[in-house]
Design an enzyme around this catalytic site. Sequence first.
Site, PDB file in Angstrom:
ATOM      1  N   GLU A  76       0.818  -1.224   0.000  1.00  0.00           N
ATOM      2  CA  GLU A  76       0.000   0.000   0.000  1.00  0.00           C
ATOM      3  C   GLU A  76       0.851   1.274   0.000  1.00  0.00           C
ATOM      4  OE1 GLU A  76      -3.385   2.262   2.615  1.00  0.00           O
ATOM      5  OE2 GLU A  76      -2.298   0.577   3.482  1.00  0.00           O
ATOM      6  N   ASP A  77       1.904   1.283   0.804  1.00  0.00           N
ATOM      7  CA  ASP A  77       2.633   2.543   1.027  1.00  0.00           C
ATOM      8  C   ASP A  77       3.916   2.696   0.216  1.00  0.00           C
ATOM      9  OD1 ASP A  77       0.693   3.164   2.786  1.00  0.00           O
ATOM     10  OD2 ASP A  77       1.817   2.682   4.601  1.00  0.00           O
TER      11      ASP A  77
END
Length: 703
Positions: A76-77
């Site tokens: 996600e990051d």
Amino acid sequence: MLTVDALAKRLESYLEPDNIRRIRRAYFYAEQAHEGQMRRSGERYITHPLAVANILCEMHMDHQSLMAAMLHDVIEDTAVSKEALAEQFGPGVAELVDGVSKLTHLEFETKKEEQAENFQKMVLAMSKDIRVILVKLADRLHNMRTLGAMPPEKKRRKARETLDIYAPIALRLGINDLRIELENLAFESLYPLRAQRIATAIKKSRGNRKELVGQIRQALAERLSAEGVDVQVIGREKHLFSIYNKMKDQKKTLQEILDVYGFRIITQSVDACYRTLGVVHNFYKPVPNRFKDYIAIPKANGYQSLHTTLIGMNGVPIEIQIRTQEMEDMANHGIAAHWLYKNEDSSDSSPTHARARRWVKGLLEMQERAGNPVEFIENVKIDLFPDEIYVFTPKGKILEVPKGATAVDFAYAVHTDIGNACVGCLVNRQIAPLSQPLNSGDTIKIITAPGARPNPAWLNFVITAKARSNIRHFLKNLKKQDSIELGRKLLNNSLRNFDTELEALSDASIQSLLQEYQQSKLDELLEDIGLGNRVAYVVARRLLNDCADTSEASTDKAMTVSGTEGMLVTYAKCCRPIPGDPIVGLISKGKGMVIHTEQCRNIVDIRKDPDRCMHLRWDKSMEGEFVVDLRVEMRNSRGVLAGVANAVSQADANIESIEMQDRDATTSRLNLTVSVTSRQHLARVIRRLHGLPAVGSIERVQG
């Protein structure tokens, strides 16, 4: 500060060196991927995945779960893809990370919808691998521990979400330690002042409590030892949130709750649990109706223990839980307690896993049935707060249902088809209403009938999410089917005005109209007509535009009402039409057709609008009961009401409601609602009533 070396040292107690090396590799990979990223608290981002892995280490989770914890925010990051993770650490870890990832931030109308959508996706991931939720819970726990750096609004939202969803899931999976900490942290963020006051009060009373707890513990241990039972007695502290909940639910003061002392007795075997129970019941007097045996009948999440309440020295209430060491591990770590005894290839053989699987399967079924994510999450919330009772099928099988559940909830718990076809029930061999709440120990037999369908009124009393979502799903589909059938009937009726019908039209003309209306299937168009969103006469003219002269078509052909049109045809309450009355149909947008009598005052303005009003006639074979309002003027005399009831009954009709108003000293007005099958039947009822000496005028009330 926690380091990867310190974590590796702790893991040596239960993991192989090879697996610990893999976890280290995952840590260094995540550290590189998150390079330069910081948390809101000012710490390096990698401290968060490391802390999550440490929480899972306390639960003795397997190496794949710990690797997923290290990598859970990488997809996600950072720029790392799922494929890259699969290549580096294998597909198992990549799937876990993908399941835990908080998923792409879609544009949602509301925060509530975003939360619901994320939760829905998490359920899908959980269905593939239950460890996804364990990593997610550890992630949430660390986020709650470090909530201090967040703005107040976000703090409150996270705390509310934790109490609504994550703490109950931990309870469902039996992970008690984690649940208690989640609840306390959320409580402190949501109600800081209340939490502080309760904590101060506990601290204040701890001095004298400690002494008393010590005395009771000593007395219990000595007595059990004298009886030759080898046990360990532990004093139990109540946690903040449970104290607050007890004060709220049981309307008790803080002092009353703190005056109850809790102990846990850990034994060597199940047999020793029951022997211990006998000893403590002989030692202190038990409180009636406060004994629960969760060893013979475990809770839905696999929790097992004996619970009893005793009156100890000086009249002090003592709550005691008796269990084996294995049950204790199970109570604290729930489903996580089993990962140790499970190698990667073995199937989920433990009953706890089976229960967790069943629960997730139920969630998946609910998700398929729910209309949207928000409806789904509401259903899940109902499902997450059960206080179980245990009931029996006629063959003696035990089923757990939430407290307050009804026979309909029970029917759906057995099987969806049984719920859908349910028409009645026997509780302990006696006929009982479907809405009656069940009690522990009841034996329930469900009576089904072919062709029966769920009743919308059930939604007013069912309490399980499974029953609620299945009833809604069935009614939604039923409404769709009914609206398609009604739409077909209305369109065919309009086409008959042009001496044709739907079946006689070419596919090309239907397809060109669907294209014009931007619809993909004929059923969609028919549903729109049935729901009143499109006018049948206008659609008929558009269909025939190319192939007929529509200018001189007659529009006076009436459609037949047979009573089998389903939910989309209703009878107006203002004029109460019955077979034999001249009737018209009023098309209401989104609701289908409402039938009124031709004289009804409420439709005077719309009568001339061919788009909204259409002529109808009753089918000759029309059957069913219809409600009619009558106003009867009568003289006051003894037994007059009994006479009226008798006259209606002799005419084979039923009284639905009756209301009497005194006009003066000698006369009264009776407002009567009776159910009849037709105008002829109504005439018979009126003749019978006219035969009573006390009755003057009788008038049918319409509008």
